[in-house]
Design a protein around this motif. Structure first.
Motif, PDB file in Angstrom:
ATOM      1  N   PRO A   1     -12.158 -33.473 -14.982  1.00 13.20           N
ATOM      2  CA  PRO A   1     -12.057 -31.739 -14.645  1.00 13.20           C
ATOM      3  C   PRO A   1     -13.560 -31.032 -14.179  1.00 13.20           C
ATOM      4  O   PRO A   1     -13.498 -30.410 -13.203  1.00 13.20           O
ATOM      5  CB  PRO A   1     -11.852 -31.113 -15.962  1.00 13.20           C
ATOM      6  CG  PRO A   1     -11.103 -32.120 -16.706  1.00 13.20           C
ATOM      7  CD  PRO A   1     -11.886 -33.465 -16.386  1.00 13.20           C
ATOM      8  N   GLU A   2     -14.604 -31.565 -14.844  1.00 14.84           N
ATOM      9  CA  GLU A   2     -15.914 -31.052 -14.449  1.00 14.84           C
ATOM     10  C   GLU A   2     -16.387 -31.370 -13.043  1.00 14.84           C
ATOM     11  O   GLU A   2     -16.711 -30.873 -11.835  1.00 14.84           O
ATOM     12  CB  GLU A   2     -16.852 -31.437 -15.455  1.00 14.84           C
ATOM     13  CG  GLU A   2     -18.565 -30.973 -15.118  1.00 14.84           C
ATOM     14  CD  GLU A   2     -19.282 -31.463 -15.977  1.00 14.84           C
ATOM     15  OE1 GLU A   2     -20.637 -31.334 -15.751  1.00 14.84           O
ATOM     16  OE2 GLU A   2     -19.052 -32.164 -16.966  1.00 14.84           O
ATOM     17  N   LEU A   3     -16.044 -33.007 -12.660  1.00 17.70           N
ATOM     18  CA  LEU A   3     -16.102 -33.472 -11.305  1.00 17.70           C
ATOM     19  C   LEU A   3     -15.500 -32.898 -10.406  1.00 17.70           C
ATOM     20  O   LEU A   3     -15.985 -32.380  -9.068  1.00 17.70           O
ATOM     21  CB  LEU A   3     -16.052 -34.904 -11.500  1.00 17.70           C
ATOM     22  CG  LEU A   3     -16.384 -35.810 -10.320  1.00 17.70           C
ATOM     23  CD1 LEU A   3     -17.836 -35.414  -9.678  1.00 17.70           C
ATOM     24  CD2 LEU A   3     -16.036 -37.175 -10.504  1.00 17.70           C
ATOM     25  N   ILE A   4     -14.081 -32.640 -10.538  1.00 16.19           N
ATOM     26  CA  ILE A   4     -13.251 -32.120  -9.528  1.00 16.19           C
ATOM     27  C   ILE A   4     -13.840 -30.602  -9.190  1.00 16.19           C
ATOM     28  O   ILE A   4     -13.971 -30.138  -8.120  1.00 16.19           O
ATOM     29  CB  ILE A   4     -11.824 -31.992 -10.024  1.00 16.19           C
ATOM     30  CG1 ILE A   4     -11.264 -33.322 -10.008  1.00 16.19           C
ATOM     31  CG2 ILE A   4     -11.032 -31.258  -9.245  1.00 16.19           C
ATOM     32  CD1 ILE A   4      -9.914 -33.495 -10.950  1.00 16.19           C
ATOM     33  N   ALA A   5     -14.136 -29.963 -10.350  1.00 18.18           N
ATOM     34  CA  ALA A   5     -14.820 -28.426 -10.010  1.00 18.18           C
ATOM     35  C   ALA A   5     -16.103 -28.634  -9.214  1.00 18.18           C
ATOM     36  O   ALA A   5     -16.118 -27.517  -8.480  1.00 18.18           O
ATOM     37  CB  ALA A   5     -14.930 -27.762 -11.374  1.00 18.18           C
ATOM     38  N   ARG A   6     -16.809 -29.463  -9.541  1.00 16.19           N
ATOM     39  CA  ARG A   6     -18.127 -29.532  -8.684  1.00 16.19           C
ATOM     40  C   ARG A   6     -17.849 -29.757  -7.295  1.00 16.19           C
ATOM     41  O   ARG A   6     -18.463 -29.339  -6.209  1.00 16.19           O
ATOM     42  CB  ARG A   6     -18.940 -30.451  -9.273  1.00 16.19           C
ATOM     43  CG  ARG A   6     -19.634 -30.150 -10.808  1.00 16.19           C
ATOM     44  CD  ARG A   6     -20.356 -31.150 -11.325  1.00 16.19           C
ATOM     45  NE  ARG A   6     -21.714 -31.435 -10.612  1.00 16.19           N
ATOM     46  CZ  ARG A   6     -22.497 -32.467 -10.908  1.00 16.19           C
ATOM     47  NH1 ARG A   6     -22.043 -33.110 -11.841  1.00 16.19           N
ATOM     48  NH2 ARG A   6     -23.404 -32.818  -9.882  1.00 16.19           N
ATOM     49  N   VAL A   7     -16.980 -30.835  -6.952  1.00 15.67           N
ATOM     50  CA  VAL A   7     -16.661 -31.232  -5.652  1.00 15.67           C
ATOM     51  C   VAL A   7     -15.894 -29.927  -4.988  1.00 15.67           C
ATOM     52  O   VAL A   7     -16.202 -29.694  -3.684  1.00 15.67           O
ATOM     53  CB  VAL A   7     -15.627 -32.317  -5.585  1.00 15.67           C
ATOM     54  CG1 VAL A   7     -15.254 -32.744  -4.164  1.00 15.67           C
ATOM     55  CG2 VAL A   7     -16.626 -33.500  -6.177  1.00 15.67           C
ATOM     56  N   ARG A   8     -14.997 -29.341  -5.707  1.00 13.40           N
ATOM     57  CA  ARG A   8     -14.355 -28.145  -5.030  1.00 13.40           C
ATOM     58  C   ARG A   8     -15.417 -27.060  -4.660  1.00 13.40           C
ATOM     59  O   ARG A   8     -15.160 -26.332  -3.672  1.00 13.40           O
ATOM     60  CB  ARG A   8     -13.479 -27.531  -6.026  1.00 13.40           C
ATOM     61  CG  ARG A   8     -12.526 -26.388  -5.348  1.00 13.40           C
ATOM     62  CD  ARG A   8     -11.347 -25.952  -6.488  1.00 13.40           C
ATOM     63  NE  ARG A   8     -10.432 -27.073  -6.360  1.00 13.40           N
ATOM     64  CZ  ARG A   8      -9.896 -27.610  -7.600  1.00 13.40           C
ATOM     65  NH1 ARG A   8     -10.757 -27.460  -8.609  1.00 13.40           N
ATOM     66  NH2 ARG A   8      -8.902 -28.608  -7.442  1.00 13.40           N
ATOM     67  N   ALA A   9     -16.455 -26.710  -5.439  1.00  8.91           N
ATOM     68  CA  ALA A   9     -17.262 -25.923  -5.336  1.00  8.91           C
ATOM     69  C   ALA A   9     -18.172 -25.996  -4.110  1.00  8.91           C
ATOM     70  O   ALA A   9     -18.327 -25.166  -3.270  1.00  8.91           O
ATOM     71  CB  ALA A   9     -18.281 -25.745  -6.431  1.00  8.91           C
ATOM     72  N   GLU A  10     -18.404 -27.479  -3.866  1.00  9.73           N
ATOM     73  CA  GLU A  10     -19.083 -27.752  -2.621  1.00  9.73           C
ATOM     74  C   GLU A  10     -18.044 -27.686  -1.346  1.00  9.73           C
ATOM     75  O   GLU A  10     -18.647 -27.019  -0.082  1.00  9.73           O
ATOM     76  CB  GLU A  10     -19.556 -29.270  -2.682  1.00  9.73           C
ATOM     77  CG  GLU A  10     -20.706 -29.533  -3.870  1.00  9.73           C
ATOM     78  CD  GLU A  10     -21.941 -28.749  -3.704  1.00  9.73           C
ATOM     79  OE1 GLU A  10     -22.067 -28.384  -2.388  1.00  9.73           O
ATOM     80  OE2 GLU A  10     -22.838 -28.871  -4.479  1.00  9.73           O
ATOM     81  N   LEU A  11     -16.972 -27.636  -1.513  1.00 11.78           N
ATOM     82  CA  LEU A  11     -15.943 -27.545  -0.332  1.00 11.78           C
ATOM     83  C   LEU A  11     -15.898 -26.290  -0.045  1.00 11.78           C
ATOM     84  O   LEU A  11     -16.022 -25.992   1.174  1.00 11.78           O
ATOM     85  CB  LEU A  11     -14.846 -28.380  -0.834  1.00 11.78           C
ATOM     86  CG  LEU A  11     -13.597 -28.104   0.352  1.00 11.78           C
ATOM     87  CD1 LEU A  11     -13.897 -28.871   1.407  1.00 11.78           C
ATOM     88  CD2 LEU A  11     -12.297 -28.587  -0.412  1.00 11.78           C
ATOM     89  N   ASP A  12     -15.660 -25.375  -0.966  1.00 14.16           N
ATOM     90  CA  ASP A  12     -15.797 -23.947  -0.804  1.00 14.16           C
ATOM     91  C   ASP A  12     -16.726 -23.383  -0.391  1.00 14.16           C
ATOM     92  O   ASP A  12     -16.608 -22.249   0.524  1.00 14.16           O
ATOM     93  CB  ASP A  12     -15.285 -23.164  -2.179  1.00 14.16           C
ATOM     94  CG  ASP A  12     -13.601 -23.754  -2.611  1.00 14.16           C
ATOM     95  OD1 ASP A  12     -13.107 -24.106  -1.922  1.00 14.16           O
ATOM     96  OD2 ASP A  12     -13.702 -23.276  -3.858  1.00 14.16           O
ATOM     97  N   ALA A  13     -18.073 -23.950  -0.611  1.00 13.57           N
ATOM     98  CA  ALA A  13     -19.333 -23.387  -0.014  1.00 13.57           C
ATOM     99  C   ALA A  13     -19.529 -23.747   1.259  1.00 13.57           C
ATOM    100  O   ALA A  13     -20.466 -23.434   1.959  1.00 13.57           O
ATOM    101  CB  ALA A  13     -20.514 -23.720  -0.868  1.00 13.57           C
ATOM    102  N   GLY A  14     -18.907 -24.898   1.954  1.00 10.87           N
ATOM    103  CA  GLY A  14     -18.789 -25.469   3.133  1.00 10.87           C
ATOM    104  C   GLY A  14     -19.809 -26.399   3.331  1.00 10.87           C
ATOM    105  O   GLY A  14     -20.318 -26.689   4.398  1.00 10.87           O
ATOM    106  N   THR A  15     -20.362 -27.102   2.155  1.00  8.25           N
ATOM    107  CA  THR A  15     -21.332 -27.853   2.208  1.00  8.25           C
ATOM    108  C   THR A  15     -20.908 -29.123   2.979  1.00  8.25           C
ATOM    109  O   THR A  15     -19.827 -29.775   3.136  1.00  8.25           O
ATOM    110  CB  THR A  15     -21.595 -28.499   0.941  1.00  8.25           C
ATOM    111  OG1 THR A  15     -22.071 -27.357   0.193  1.00  8.25           O
ATOM    112  CG2 THR A  15     -22.976 -29.496   0.882  1.00  8.25           C
TER     113      THR A  15
END
Length: 249
Positions: A170-184
């Motif tokens: 869950p933590e890993l998914i959340a971190r990847v989602r944050a990068e995606l949402d930030a447009g990284t």
């Protein structure tokens, strides 16, 4: 001197009932080789060997009529003991794999119920529905042999390691989602590192087995919306982002 057992002794040693052995005698499935002077049934070592074959074949799902035909056909006394033991072992391992998955799901519910003191009926009904649905879904994508292999891998890794991986997802998914949402950019070293860890966790599941890997990916692809909604799993968009990051490496 060869060992013999009266029917009561045989029932105590095997857990079978007298009624069961009487019935099997009546239908000709297991007739005792001898009788006492007073007429009581006596079973010898050969009878015990046949009894095991009956029990094992019944456990494997064969009806009694088929078992009788198999044991008496061809004069060979049925399947070789080593072969039947192997089939019985494989069947038990498949059962253990299924029970292991159910145990894990119940293990997540037990602490919550202990803390609350009870579980509402609606939660129990939802659990039953989820267990049934998940088990049916899993069996649509993974063979019994694959489930047994997963159970063996789980045993080798140990419960502590498994819980660590499950807690990390869950933590890993959340971190990847944050990068995606930030447009990284997926080629960014930070995202590539997350993608590498993502692949490592998947590797821990399928162990490099291409069949398990393909079954896992197919199950995720065909059930992605439900997995994301009910279990917090990754969306197709997130998976595509990880794939791009992994390819950039």
């Amino acid at each position: 001197m060869a060992s013999t057992w009266r029917i009561g002794e045989l029932c105590r040693r095997t857990g079978l009932t007298v009624r069961t052995l009487h019935h099997w005698d009546h239908v000709g499935l297991l007739r005792p080789s001898g009788r006492t002077s007073s007429g009581h049934r006596l079973y010898d070592e050969r009878d015990v060997g046949r009894l095991y074959r009956i029990v094992a074949l019944r456990e494997l799902g064969l009806p009694l009529e088929t078992i009788g035909t198999l044991l008496d056909g061809g004069g060979g006394g049925g399947p070789e003991l080593a072969e039947l033991l192997g089939e019985h072992l494989a069947h038990v391992e498949r059962q253990l794999a299924a029970l292991g998955g159910l145990r894990d799901r119940l293990g997540a519910l037990v602490p919550a119920v202990r803390a609350a003191g009870d579980a509402p009926s609606v939660d129990l009904l939802a659990l039953i529905e989820e267990v049934t649905r998940v088990d049916d879904t899993v069996r649509n994508y993974f063979s019994e042999e694959q489930l047994a292999a997963l159970a063996q891998r789980r045993e080798r890794l140990g419960e502590d390691a498994i819980r660590g991986v499950e807690a990390e997802w869950p933590e890993l998914i959340a971190r990847v989602r944050a990068e995606l949402d930030a447009g990284t950019d997926p080629a960014d070293p930070r995202v590539r590192a997350l993608a590498a860890r993502w692949m490592e966790l998947l590797e821990a599941f399928h162990g490099g087995d291409p069949g398990l890997r393909d079954s896992l990916y197919r199950m995720q692809a065909e059930n992605s919306a439900e997995i994301a909604q009910q279990h917090g799993g990754p969306t197709p968009e997130l998976i595509e982002y990880v794939k791009r990051a992994a390819a950039a490496g």
